[in-house]
Design a protein around this motif. Structure first.
Motif, PDB file in Angstrom:
ATOM      1  N   VAL A 100      76.147 127.406-107.242  1.00  0.00           N
ATOM      2  CA  VAL A 100      76.234 126.314-106.264  1.00  0.00           C
ATOM      3  C   VAL A 100      74.864 126.039-105.653  1.00  0.00           C
ATOM      4  CG1 VAL A 100      77.209 125.617-104.030  1.00  0.00           C
ATOM      5  CG2 VAL A 100      78.674 126.673-105.763  1.00  0.00           C
ATOM      6  N   TYR A 103      72.761 124.132-108.164  1.00  0.00           N
ATOM      7  CA  TYR A 103      73.217 122.760-108.387  1.00  0.00           C
ATOM      8  C   TYR A 103      73.099 121.905-107.132  1.00  0.00           C
ATOM      9  CZ  TYR A 103      76.319 118.942-109.829  1.00  0.00           C
ATOM     10  OH  TYR A 103      76.847 117.711-110.135  1.00  0.00           O
ATOM     11  N   ALA A 141      76.678 124.492-114.349  1.00  0.00           N
ATOM     12  CA  ALA A 141      77.163 124.875-113.025  1.00  0.00           C
ATOM     13  C   ALA A 141      78.520 124.247-112.743  1.00  0.00           C
ATOM     14  CB  ALA A 141      76.162 124.459-111.957  1.00  0.00           C
ATOM     15  N   VAL A 142      78.662 122.969-113.061  1.00  0.00           N
ATOM     16  CA  VAL A 142      79.934 122.288-112.819  1.00  0.00           C
ATOM     17  C   VAL A 142      81.057 122.943-113.612  1.00  0.00           C
ATOM     18  CG1 VAL A 142      81.197 120.125-113.189  1.00  0.00           C
ATOM     19  CG2 VAL A 142      78.912 120.077-112.178  1.00  0.00           C
ATOM     20  N   VAL A 145      81.831 126.565-112.094  1.00  0.00           N
ATOM     21  CA  VAL A 145      82.435 126.554-110.759  1.00  0.00           C
ATOM     22  C   VAL A 145      83.842 125.976-110.809  1.00  0.00           C
ATOM     23  CG1 VAL A 145      82.264 125.606-108.421  1.00  0.00           C
ATOM     24  CG2 VAL A 145      80.221 126.505-109.552  1.00  0.00           C
ATOM     25  N   ARG A 146      84.006 124.887-111.514  1.00  0.00           N
ATOM     26  CA  ARG A 146      85.344 124.286-111.595  1.00  0.00           C
ATOM     27  C   ARG A 146      86.340 125.229-112.280  1.00  0.00           C
ATOM     28  NH1 ARG A 146      85.535 118.809-110.070  1.00  0.00           N
ATOM     29  NH2 ARG A 146      87.662 118.752-110.895  1.00  0.00           N
ATOM     30  N   ARG A 212      77.720 115.237-105.957  1.00  0.00           N
ATOM     31  CA  ARG A 212      77.603 116.582-106.535  1.00  0.00           C
ATOM     32  C   ARG A 212      78.738 117.487-106.056  1.00  0.00           C
ATOM     33  NH1 ARG A 212      72.196 115.984-105.428  1.00  0.00           N
ATOM     34  NH2 ARG A 212      70.964 115.567-107.285  1.00  0.00           N
ATOM     35  N   LEU A 216      81.807 119.350-108.319  1.00  0.00           N
ATOM     36  CA  LEU A 216      82.131 120.782-108.306  1.00  0.00           C
ATOM     37  C   LEU A 216      83.568 121.039-107.855  1.00  0.00           C
ATOM     38  CD1 LEU A 216      78.916 122.326-106.689  1.00  0.00           C
ATOM     39  CD2 LEU A 216      79.618 122.515-109.080  1.00  0.00           C
TER      40      LEU A 216
END
Length: 220
Positions: A100, A103, A141-142, A145-146, A212, A216
């Motif tokens: 996080v 990003y 990152a997306v 994290v998701r 952003r 996420l």
């Protein structure tokens, strides 16, 4: 963007290249450290590749500073305190916090510097845009994290609070940098035209940050 034609003196250019050079150096350090938190070898390798991209960006900026006849260490030194304070105050304790931060936190800083780069002469503007281009942070990152939030929805609230803390710290340190570096502040004010232009710039950065957070799956 502003319609004002800006001719920044070398001091403003050097300040922007200097802060970016140090930012890329610290990004390398942080990503290399965060890679050790990765739960998988794939994740560790992904962050290692990102770290390699950041040090390559640092070298590009350092080379340009030397072309301008500027000592690279001297150019970076004025920004060490502010950037170190940000990173010391937002040390990631988990793999997801590190993603996080890379990003959201780095994205916010990149948006800010990209806005300023518009007012630089073509060679330096192109260089800044090159080093601020995504080096693989975003999609990775997306996705990570998701996926984590899908597996454990309770993570969303904690990571949203973490992201808001990152933004607050980033804004505090950015203000400190501008207060201490008149040429950089003057470049922004002259380039945007007036305080209304500065306000519009901040609104664009805010919208990008909100997008952003949504990507996420977090609340802004």
């Amino acid at each position: 963007m502003a319609d004002v034609e800006v001719h920044p003196d070398q001091g403003a250019v050097v300040e922007l290249l200097g802060v970016l050079a140090y930012a890329e150096l610290t990004a390398f350090d942080r990503l290399a450290e965060d890679a050790r938190l990765a739960p998988t070898l794939d994740g560790r390798a992904a962050l290692a590749r990102m770290a390699a991209a950041e040090i390559a960006h640092h070298e590009r900026l350092a080379a340009r500073l030397r072309e301008l006849g500027v000592d690279v260490i001297a150019a970076m030194t004025p920004f060490v305190a502010a950037l170190d304070a940000f990173h010391d105050g937002t040390h990631a304790s988990t793999w997801l916090e590190g993603l996080v931060k890379a990003y959201v936190g780095d994205g916010l800083a990149a948006d800010f510097h990209r806005e300023i780069a518009v007012f630089l002469p073509p060679p330096d503007r192109a260089l800044v845009e090159e080093v601020l281009a995504d080096s693989g942070h975003a999609d990775f990152a997306v996705r990570e994290v998701r996926a984590a939030i899908a597996a454990d929805p309770t993570l969303a609230g904690r990571l949203s609070l973490w992201a808001r803390r990152l933004v607050g710290e980033a804004l505090t340190q950015s203000q400190a940098v501008l207060v201490e570096h008149d040429q950089l502040a003057d470049l922004i004010i002259t380039g945007t035209g007036d305080l209304a232009g500065v306000g519009a710039l901040l609104q664009r950065i805010t919208r990008a940050h909100t997008a952003r957070m949504a990507a996420l799956g977090l609340n802004p």
